[in-house]
Structure formats: C-alpha cells, structure tokens
Design an enzyme around this catalytic site. Structure first.
Site, PDB file in Angstrom:
ATOM      1  N   GLY A 107     -17.816  -0.507   2.126  1.00  0.00           N
ATOM      2  CA  GLY A 107     -17.060   0.010   3.273  1.00  0.00           C
ATOM      3  C   GLY A 107     -17.700   1.264   3.857  1.00  0.00           C
ATOM      4  N   TYR A 134     -14.498  -7.023 -15.993  1.00  0.00           N
ATOM      5  CA  TYR A 134     -15.008  -6.560 -17.281  1.00  0.00           C
ATOM      6  C   TYR A 134     -16.471  -6.190 -17.151  1.00  0.00           C
ATOM      7  CZ  TYR A 134     -10.584  -7.933 -19.201  1.00  0.00           C
ATOM      8  OH  TYR A 134      -9.238  -7.998 -19.445  1.00  0.00           O
ATOM      9  N   TYR A 153       0.714   0.748   2.764  1.00  0.00           N
ATOM     10  CA  TYR A 153      -0.423   1.630   2.469  1.00  0.00           C
ATOM     11  C   TYR A 153       0.064   2.939   1.838  1.00  0.00           C
ATOM     12  CZ  TYR A 153      -4.768   4.263   3.395  1.00  0.00           C
ATOM     13  OH  TYR A 153      -5.913   5.008   3.289  1.00  0.00           O
ATOM     14  N   GLN A 156      -0.411   8.843 -20.869  1.00  0.00           N
ATOM     15  CA  GLN A 156      -0.121   7.906 -21.958  1.00  0.00           C
ATOM     16  C   GLN A 156      -1.370   7.463 -22.702  1.00  0.00           C
ATOM     17  OE1 GLN A 156       2.749   4.987 -20.618  1.00  0.00           O
ATOM     18  NE2 GLN A 156       2.199   3.626 -22.297  1.00  0.00           N
ATOM     19  N   GLU A 157      -2.480   7.303 -21.959  1.00  0.00           N
ATOM     20  CA  GLU A 157      -3.665   6.689 -22.571  1.00  0.00           C
ATOM     21  C   GLU A 157      -4.856   7.637 -22.634  1.00  0.00           C
ATOM     22  OE1 GLU A 157      -3.425   3.865 -23.949  1.00  0.00           O
ATOM     23  OE2 GLU A 157      -1.701   2.899 -23.011  1.00  0.00           O
TER      24      GLU A 157
HETATM   25  P1  NAD Z   1     -13.221   0.654   4.563  1.00  0.00           P
HETATM   26  O1  NAD Z   1     -12.229  -0.359   5.020  1.00  0.00           O
HETATM   27  O2  NAD Z   1     -14.454   0.842   5.338  1.00  0.00           O
HETATM   28  O3  NAD Z   1     -13.610   0.394   3.044  1.00  0.00           O
HETATM   29  C1  NAD Z   1     -12.769  -0.189   2.112  1.00  0.00           C
HETATM   30  C2  NAD Z   1     -13.575  -1.203   1.315  1.00  0.00           C
HETATM   31  O4  NAD Z   1     -12.724  -1.792   0.324  1.00  0.00           O
HETATM   32  C3  NAD Z   1     -14.106  -2.333   2.181  1.00  0.00           C
HETATM   33  O5  NAD Z   1     -15.472  -2.521   1.915  1.00  0.00           O
HETATM   34  C4  NAD Z   1     -13.266  -3.524   1.758  1.00  0.00           C
HETATM   35  O6  NAD Z   1     -13.933  -4.752   1.932  1.00  0.00           O
HETATM   36  C5  NAD Z   1     -12.973  -3.188   0.315  1.00  0.00           C
HETATM   37  N1  NAD Z   1     -11.772  -3.852  -0.220  1.00  0.00           N
HETATM   38  C6  NAD Z   1     -10.541  -3.913   0.347  1.00  0.00           C
HETATM   39  N2  NAD Z   1      -9.710  -4.599  -0.442  1.00  0.00           N
HETATM   40  C7  NAD Z   1     -10.417  -4.962  -1.538  1.00  0.00           C
HETATM   41  C8  NAD Z   1     -10.116  -5.702  -2.704  1.00  0.00           C
HETATM   42  N3  NAD Z   1      -8.898  -6.212  -2.913  1.00  0.00           N
HETATM   43  N4  NAD Z   1     -11.093  -5.899  -3.618  1.00  0.00           N
HETATM   44  C9  NAD Z   1     -12.341  -5.408  -3.417  1.00  0.00           C
HETATM   45  N5  NAD Z   1     -12.681  -4.699  -2.330  1.00  0.00           N
HETATM   46  C10 NAD Z   1     -11.736  -4.483  -1.403  1.00  0.00           C
HETATM   47  O7  NAD Z   1     -12.408   2.018   4.447  1.00  0.00           O
HETATM   48  P2  NAD Z   1     -12.924   3.495   4.182  1.00  0.00           P
HETATM   49  O8  NAD Z   1     -12.604   4.292   5.375  1.00  0.00           O
HETATM   50  O9  NAD Z   1     -14.294   3.502   3.663  1.00  0.00           O
HETATM   51  O10 NAD Z   1     -11.929   3.945   3.015  1.00  0.00           O
HETATM   52  C11 NAD Z   1     -12.307   3.963   1.671  1.00  0.00           C
HETATM   53  C12 NAD Z   1     -11.168   4.541   0.835  1.00  0.00           C
HETATM   54  O11 NAD Z   1     -10.872   5.865   1.256  1.00  0.00           O
HETATM   55  C13 NAD Z   1      -9.884   3.734   0.934  1.00  0.00           C
HETATM   56  O12 NAD Z   1      -9.276   3.662  -0.332  1.00  0.00           O
HETATM   57  C14 NAD Z   1      -9.045   4.552   1.864  1.00  0.00           C
HETATM   58  O13 NAD Z   1      -7.674   4.353   1.606  1.00  0.00           O
HETATM   59  C15 NAD Z   1      -9.495   5.961   1.551  1.00  0.00           C
HETATM   60  N6  NAD Z   1      -9.291   6.863   2.703  1.00  0.00           N
HETATM   61  C16 NAD Z   1     -10.096   6.787   3.834  1.00  0.00           C
HETATM   62  C17 NAD Z   1      -9.850   7.628   4.910  1.00  0.00           C
HETATM   63  C18 NAD Z   1     -10.705   7.582   6.160  1.00  0.00           C
HETATM   64  O14 NAD Z   1     -10.438   8.338   7.094  1.00  0.00           O
HETATM   65  N7  NAD Z   1     -11.715   6.738   6.251  1.00  0.00           N
HETATM   66  C19 NAD Z   1      -8.793   8.534   4.864  1.00  0.00           C
HETATM   67  C20 NAD Z   1      -7.999   8.570   3.730  1.00  0.00           C
HETATM   68  C21 NAD Z   1      -8.266   7.741   2.647  1.00  0.00           C
HETATM   69  N1  UDP Z   2      -8.455  -4.741 -17.231  1.00  0.00           N
HETATM   70  C1  UDP Z   2      -9.617  -5.008 -16.549  1.00  0.00           C
HETATM   71  N2  UDP Z   2     -10.807  -4.714 -17.139  1.00  0.00           N
HETATM   72  C2  UDP Z   2     -10.888  -4.175 -18.370  1.00  0.00           C
HETATM   73  C3  UDP Z   2      -9.686  -3.900 -19.072  1.00  0.00           C
HETATM   74  C4  UDP Z   2      -8.471  -4.183 -18.469  1.00  0.00           C
HETATM   75  O1  UDP Z   2      -9.595  -5.489 -15.419  1.00  0.00           O
HETATM   76  O2  UDP Z   2     -11.998  -3.942 -18.828  1.00  0.00           O
HETATM   77  C5  UDP Z   2      -7.166  -5.043 -16.606  1.00  0.00           C
HETATM   78  C6  UDP Z   2      -6.308  -5.963 -17.458  1.00  0.00           C
HETATM   79  O3  UDP Z   2      -6.455  -7.280 -16.961  1.00  0.00           O
HETATM   80  C7  UDP Z   2      -4.899  -5.458 -17.278  1.00  0.00           C
HETATM   81  C8  UDP Z   2      -5.044  -4.103 -16.611  1.00  0.00           C
HETATM   82  O4  UDP Z   2      -6.419  -3.854 -16.490  1.00  0.00           O
HETATM   83  O5  UDP Z   2      -4.197  -6.287 -16.381  1.00  0.00           O
HETATM   84  C9  UDP Z   2      -4.393  -3.012 -17.382  1.00  0.00           C
HETATM   85  O6  UDP Z   2      -5.031  -2.906 -18.621  1.00  0.00           O
HETATM   86  P1  UDP Z   2      -4.294  -2.287 -19.884  1.00  0.00           P
HETATM   87  O7  UDP Z   2      -5.218  -2.389 -21.053  1.00  0.00           O
HETATM   88  O8  UDP Z   2      -3.778  -0.942 -19.565  1.00  0.00           O
HETATM   89  O9  UDP Z   2      -3.012  -3.202 -20.020  1.00  0.00           O
HETATM   90  P2  UDP Z   2      -2.728  -4.484 -20.914  1.00  0.00           P
HETATM   91  O10 UDP Z   2      -3.943  -5.360 -20.814  1.00  0.00           O
HETATM   92  O11 UDP Z   2      -2.528  -3.939 -22.285  1.00  0.00           O
HETATM   93  O12 UDP Z   2      -1.520  -5.052 -20.286  1.00  0.00           O
END
Ligand code: NAD
Ligand code: UDP
Length: 315
Positions: A37, A89, A170, A187-188
């Site tokens: 992004g 992972y 959001y 907690q962790e």
């Molecule tokens: P962006 O949309 O350019 O980047 C976000 C990236 O996250 C994108 O590449 C998108 O494809 C990826 N993404 C979204 N959902 C995903 C998912 N489920 N799994 C994997 N990837 C996923 O936005 P940005 O402006 O670069 O923002 C980056 C971060 O900074 C965000 O978390 C945003 O909330 C935070 N933020 C940005 C601003 C700003 O002004 N740009 C302000 C406050 C907070």
């Molecule tokens: N998780 C992951 N990668 C890792 C370890 C955990 O994506 O290497 C995910 C896992 O699937 C779980 C979440 O992280 O849903 C929270 O993990 P946690 O160990 O805290 O919870 P638990 O697995 O004990 O419910």
C-alpha cells in the site's frame, strides 16, 4: 573489504535501489502487512535500504504490486499474496501491521471486510507475534478520536466515535485493534507499539483516496471544481469577517477552478488538530517534509498517474 564490495556492487551492478550492508546481528526479519500500500511500500523501501530482510504480506485490495516491484527478486525481499484474516505462520523479529483499507471510500466499500481485517487480522498478527516473540507495531489512526470534542487531541483523549455510523467499521475496528494489542501485552507479554497516524499524503497515495488533499489536487489537475468541505462552510456560517487561514500553506491551483460545495459526509470529523508533543518529546520525532514539498510530490505523482492512465486508455 567485502562490505565495500557489497556497497559498490549494489550501487553499480544491480537493478535494485542501493542497500546497506548489515551484519547478521543487526539484520532483522521484518514483516510488513499491507506492505504493497501507500505507507507500507515506502516503509518497505526504507527498511530494505537499511539492509533488513523484509516480507510483505498483502491481499492487494487497495495495494499494488507496482509499489514494491522494484524489490522483486532481491534476496532480502519476499512478497506474499495473503489475507491477514487467515492465520499466517512465518518466523520474524518485528511486525509492522498496516493491513487495512485506509480511506473512507475504500473502508466503506465492504464494511464487514474492514471489520474482519482490523479485528481477526490483528488477532492473527498478535497470535503470530506471541508465538515467535516478535514486537508488533499497529498502524492506528486519528479516527480513534472520532469527531473530537477536545482540541488539540493528545494521546490521553478517549475519543468521540459513533459506534453505528458509516465510519464505525474503521474507527471501531481500529479501537478494538488497539484494545487487542494491550490485552496481548498484559496477558501474554507481547511487545506492542501503537501509532495513531493523522492524514498523510505523498507519492503512491490513492488518487481516489476521497480525502481533502487528493480531492483538491486531482480536481485541480483535471480542471474540475475544487471541493472544500468543512472549512469554508463553517467559515461562511460564522460571524468572523476578518481573514482566516484554513490550510497552511494555501494550495495554489495551476488552473482557475470554481469552488463547489458538497454536503458534509456523515460523521466526518468536523475538526481535527493533532497534538504531537508526545512524539516530539519521547521519540524526538517531528514531520520533516515541509507541507509545500509534500504537496508538490503528490501533485507530480498524480500528474504521472493521470498521464499513464490516458496513455493506456487506447491500447
Ligand atoms: P493503503 O490502502 O494504501 O494500504 C493498505 C494495504 O493493506 C493495501 O496494500 C491493502 O491491499 C492491504 N490490505 C487491506 N486489507 C488486507 C487484508 N485483509 N489482508 C492483507 N492485506 C490487506 O493505505 P495506507 O494509507 O498505506 O494505510 C496503511 C495503514 O496506515 C492502514 O492501517 C491505515 O489504517 C493506517 N493509516 C493511514 C493513514 C493515511 O493517511 N494514509 C492515516 C491513519 C492511519
Ligand atoms: N496465529 C497465526 N500465526 C501464528 C500463531 C497464531 O496466524 O503463528 C493466529 C491463530 O490462528 C489464532 C490467532 O493467531 O487464531 C491468535 O493466536 P493465539 O495463540 O493468541 O490464540 P489461540 O490460537 O490460542 O486461540
């Protein structure tokens, strides 16, 4: 000598931007979620050039491969097409958790997905951080303050968010993401960092970001009327007759544009003013790019993008 050769060869003989040499003990394995992004790809550049190993995880919802393609094939770089809503992972030392749509049109496009990304996605990344003992930085937002009733906003302010409004997916998603960070910390024992970012702009930002800076520039470049929302309407309706600075410095349009008034978006913060004293005091951080220079870079990027779009329209 090897170090020098590495430096010199990375400058002259490779297709990649120059990368510093880091010894094994200083080199970190860093995961950037949302690394394709706007913010994430610039962060990728910085950490790669600093000599770290960077893994970008992105589902390309709003990000683009193009933003990081200059690193593809580099031995320190990996790009994984993955959705953070699914567990992941891998082995890393640090996680920059940026995955989330960031601009209103993007995060409102599929509010349920936005909620899943910020809640389940953050939970997964915290689970990963816990398993591998990595530190996680959450990219949070000034939106956690909602439509603030206190100005300026410092980090102590709890915010004023409408939990059922159109932006809630959001705002509340990020608030719960912050809550999760501190729950995992307490907690962790996971090490967490939370950055509340205010509106940022620059090259690679989305042209259809929907917020004031991109709207302003895009409409000026396309010769459309400028959209100035809150500031002008509230100034119009106030009793202040003397001049008031709204944006500093004022954007000077290369074209003569008409000003168009649009209705305010629902729950749009009416006013926001960051208090960055904490970052200054504790991190020694302050913005370094002057506003005008940042705007100019964004404008240049948008011009190139528009040109690119125009050229590709007829192919
Ligand atoms: P962006 O949309 O350019 O980047 C976000 C990236 O996250 C994108 O590449 C998108 O494809 C990826 N993404 C979204 N959902 C995903 C998912 N489920 N799994 C994997 N990837 C996923 O936005 P940005 O402006 O670069 O923002 C980056 C971060 O900074 C965000 O978390 C945003 O909330 C935070 N933020 C940005 C601003 C700003 O002004 N740009 C302000 C406050 C907070
Ligand atoms: N998780 C992951 N990668 C890792 C370890 C955990 O994506 O290497 C995910 C896992 O699937 C779980 C979440 O992280 O849903 C929270 O993990 P946690 O160990 O805290 O919870 P638990 O697995 O004990 O419910």
């Amino acid at each position: 000598i090897e170090e020098r050769i590495d430096e010199v060869s990375s400058l002259f003989f490779t297709k990649y931007p120059p990368v510093k040499f880091l010894s094994e003990k200083d080199r970190k394995r860093i995961l950037i979620t949302g690394g394709a992004g706007f913010v994430g790809s610039h962060l990728t550049d910085k950490l790669m050039m600093d000599g770290h190993e960077v893994t970008v995880v992105d589902n390309f919802f709003t990000g683009r491969k193009r933003n990081v393609e200059h690193w593809i094939g580099h031995e320190n770089f990996e790009l994984i097409n993955h959705d953070v809503v699914e567990p992941l992972y891998i082995e890393v030392d640090q996680i920059y958790h940026l995955a989330s749509p960031a601009s209103p049109p993007n995060y409102m496009y599929n509010p349920i997905k936005t909620l899943k990304t910020n809640t389940i996605g953050t939970l997964n990344m915290l689970g990963l951080a816990k398993r591998v003992g990595a530190r996680l930085l959450l990219a949070s937002t000034s939106e956690v303050y909602g439509d603030p009733e206190v100005h300026p906003q410092n980090e102590e302010y709890w915010g004023h968010v409408n939990p059922i409004g159109p932006r809630a997916c959001y705002d509340e998603g990020k608030r719960v993401a912050e809550t999760m960070c501190y729950a995992y910390m307490k907690q962790e024992g996971v090490e967490v960092r939370v950055a509340r970012i205010f509106n940022t702009f620059g090259s690679r930002m989305h042209m259809n970001d929907g917020r004031v800076v991109s709207n302003f520039i895009l409409q000026a470049l396309q010769g459309e009327p400028l959209t100035v929302l809150n500031g002008l309407v509230s100034l119009m309706n106030s009793n202040i007759s003397s001049p008031v600075n709204l944006v500093n410095p004022t954007y000077r349009s290369p074209l003569r544009s008409q000003i168009q008034f649009l209705p305010e978006a629902q729950d749009d913060p009416r006013r926001r003013r960051p208090d960055i004293r904490k970052a200054k005091m504790m991190l020694g951080w302050e913005p370094v790019v002057p506003l005008e220079e940042g705007l100019n870079k964004t404008i240049q990027y948008f011009s190139r993008e528009l040109e690119h779009q125009a050229n590709n329209q007829y192919i």
